[in-house]
Write an enzyme that holds these catalytic residues in place. Structure first.
Site, PDB file in Angstrom:
ATOM      1  N   GLY A 313      16.110-143.700  37.120  1.00 29.62           N
ATOM      2  CA  GLY A 313      15.511-142.367  37.115  1.00 29.62           C
ATOM      3  C   GLY A 313      16.138-141.527  36.024  1.00 29.62           C
ATOM      4  N   GLU A 314      16.173-140.200  36.225  1.00 27.56           N
ATOM      5  CA  GLU A 314      16.758-139.250  35.248  1.00 27.56           C
ATOM      6  C   GLU A 314      15.970-139.189  33.946  1.00 27.56           C
ATOM      7  OE1 GLU A 314      20.787-140.073  34.126  1.00 27.56           O
ATOM      8  OE2 GLU A 314      21.496-140.281  36.174  1.00 27.56           O
ATOM      9  N   ALA A 315      14.825-139.843  33.848  1.00 18.92           N
ATOM     10  CA  ALA A 315      14.077-139.998  32.586  1.00 18.92           C
ATOM     11  C   ALA A 315      14.732-141.012  31.661  1.00 18.92           C
ATOM     12  CB  ALA A 315      13.883-138.676  31.848  1.00 18.92           C
TER      13      ALA A 315
END
Lengths: 352, 352
Positions: A313-315
């Site tokens: 996640g987190e980009a």
């Protein structure tokens, strides 16, 4: 309630013009595979053949907390959400390292973290509430809260664009418990079985995985097929709804959106239910190891660019795909055609 | 004849230290998948945990011509080789566009183009001969020529390093007809059937594909199993041998080598036969659409990072993988551990 947003259709004529130019660049026909497809899509989004390198890159990580963590569905305590927001703003998390590779700016949007977050120039502090309610027991949010989160997402994108032009967005997520909510959103929206969608998230053990499946089944059992508003209220998350608003807003401005993994793809699915045209502006960055991601991507008709076994996640995956967007844009805007370069093509000289 | 080159073994202890640090960074265990593996490998090559972003990136495109083009095995005339070298040096080819994405320098090494090439500051003009001989009729090169090409490759890398330090190399190829030569090299070295290795290269039709297979079968029929020197002389190419020398030299300096596609992988296979330790310094950038590429990668024990349906050469795929090398290096050198960041880990607070 409705959202006052309008997404222009992509431009098939610009895509055809891009394809024609690509087919005349100094390289064998089709030899740059998916980079060529990407350049065509960028043209269709922009309404013209790209003439620049998409250098103004903005990453936004949407954060929110989840009442469903009460069901012990995550390997991490909910306190980690604000701690990781601190890491993003302190610039020592994975997304910061990867954003430096992509030369992209990183912003965080708080759509509903359970703790107060101190102001920061790179933080949009717009919490709808201090986390959702536990959807194993009751609806995660009210319709007012859902629309507040959607509108907060739209506002974040509109404000970023008003500050400075953006060529491409990359969206990511942070929220302990959010793979459970995203899995439930996907199950509700496409009618899939929880067993086919729920995965290990940050890496839960077999016991927690069983609890996740039970929680999702319980929440989804209250969902009415075909009613995205009701479904999102029952099992959604504030950062998921915020991401949906961000995707819709970027598409309304004809700006390409690079989707990160499982959570952002769930948000894109919700955006599709609100306006299918939004997906024409979405680029799937990677195929996550999370079980239901492939199912959700298929539903969106998107094929991911990378397969690197990511599940952070987190980009992080979206950031890793940004150089491929740049490559596609530079290919079509910086390479010469055979005619421009005076290089021989195959046809006139080879007789078979 | 022998090559005076020595490749140090990679450092398993440094890889273990890297793994330990990776497992303590602020992210779930293993959540960055193949980027984590890459960081481990970079540590094993450097002999220490990377502390920088591998920013001094050098791309070298090796060029050569092939007598086998007389058999009409390519969709392009042989004149395209020097024309494309001109495009690389003129900076308007695909590799130039992609090198800008990776912020890498591009050099060309002429190991045997059939035309004289004018001097240029970014060109290593070291032709062994004006193209190889037609291996469907005779040996492509003599043993003297093979070693001249291998040594020219070693010299190019040694000279580049002497000029300025290099953190990572990316190697690519240009040479009309070279997918035919590379396929023959792979068939000879691993004993594969031409039908399983020969592909359409730049995009030949069925007739030309049949001619390619016949040409490869003819050349390989003269190859003695287990004799890499003889095999390379019979069916090799000057840019392929040059690439082999470049790979060996980079490995001797403990510098990671990002391999492009089919041609460079054939060169790596030759390097493996000369010294298997060379492959420990090689990173496979992408899986080409060229048929035998997967077979050759398997033989090397390398799993490619990207699958983008590329089949261009020029180091285009290697350039697209350079940002992933940077991402791995930045992950391990710029992210904080949970302890450094004061972020809670899963274990102490979750009781299952």
């Amino acid at each position: 309630m409705t959202l006052n947003i309008s997404i222009p259709p992509v431009d098939a004529e610009a895509a055809r013009a891009a394809r024609q130019r690509i087919d005349n660049l100094t390289k064998p026909l089709g030899s740059l595979g998916r980079i060529e497809e990407l350049a065509e899509r960028l043209a269709s989004m922009a309404g013209a053949i790209p003439s620049h390198a998409y250098e103004r890159r903005t990453i936004v990580v949407a954060a929110g907390d989840h009442g469903i963590t009460e069901e012990r569905v995550s390997a991490y305590p909910a306190d980690v959400t604000p701690q990781m927001v601190g890491a993003f703003l302190g610039e020592f998390a994975a997304i910061n390292a990867f954003a430096r590779v992509a030369r992209a700016d990183v912003f965080v949007a708080n759509f509903g973290v359970a703790h107060d977050l101190p102001d920061h120039p790179r933080l949009f502090n717009r919490p709808v509430a201090r986390g959702t309610r536990n959807f194993a027991r009751e609806a995660a949010m009210s319709e007012e809260e859902l629309f507040a989160a959607l509108r907060a997402g739209i506002a974040v994108v509109d404000e970023l664009i008003a500050r400075a032009p953006v060529d491409v967005f990359a969206f990511g997520d942070m929220g302990i418990g959010n793979t459970t909510s995203a899995a439930a959103v996907i199950c509700a929206l496409i009618g899939a079985a929880p067993e086919d969608i729920v995965g290990r998230g940050t890496g839960v053990d077999d016991e927690a995985l069983r609890r996740k499946i039970v929680a999702v089944r319980t929440g989804v059992s209250r969902c009415i097929p075909g009613d995205w508003k009701q479904n999102a209220c029952e099992v959604g998350g504030f950062e998921i709804a915020g991401l949906t608003g961000m995707i819709l807003a970027a598409a309304s401005h004809r700006i390409p959106v690079v989707l990160d993994g499982f959570i952002v793809t769930a948000a894109a699915l919700l955006a599709q239910r609100i306006d299918p045209a939004a997906i024409d502006y979405c680029i799937a960055s990677h195929r996550s190891r999370e079980l239901g991601h492939t199912v959700a991507l298929r539903e969106l008709g998107l094929r991911p660019l990378l397969e690197l076994d990511l599940r952070l996640g987190e980009a992080s995956g979206a950031a890793l795909a940004l150089p491929l967007i740049e490559a596609a844009a530079r290919m079509i805007s910086e390479m010469k055609t055979f005619a421009e370069a005076g290089v021989a093509t195959g046809e006139p000289t080879v007789t078979v």
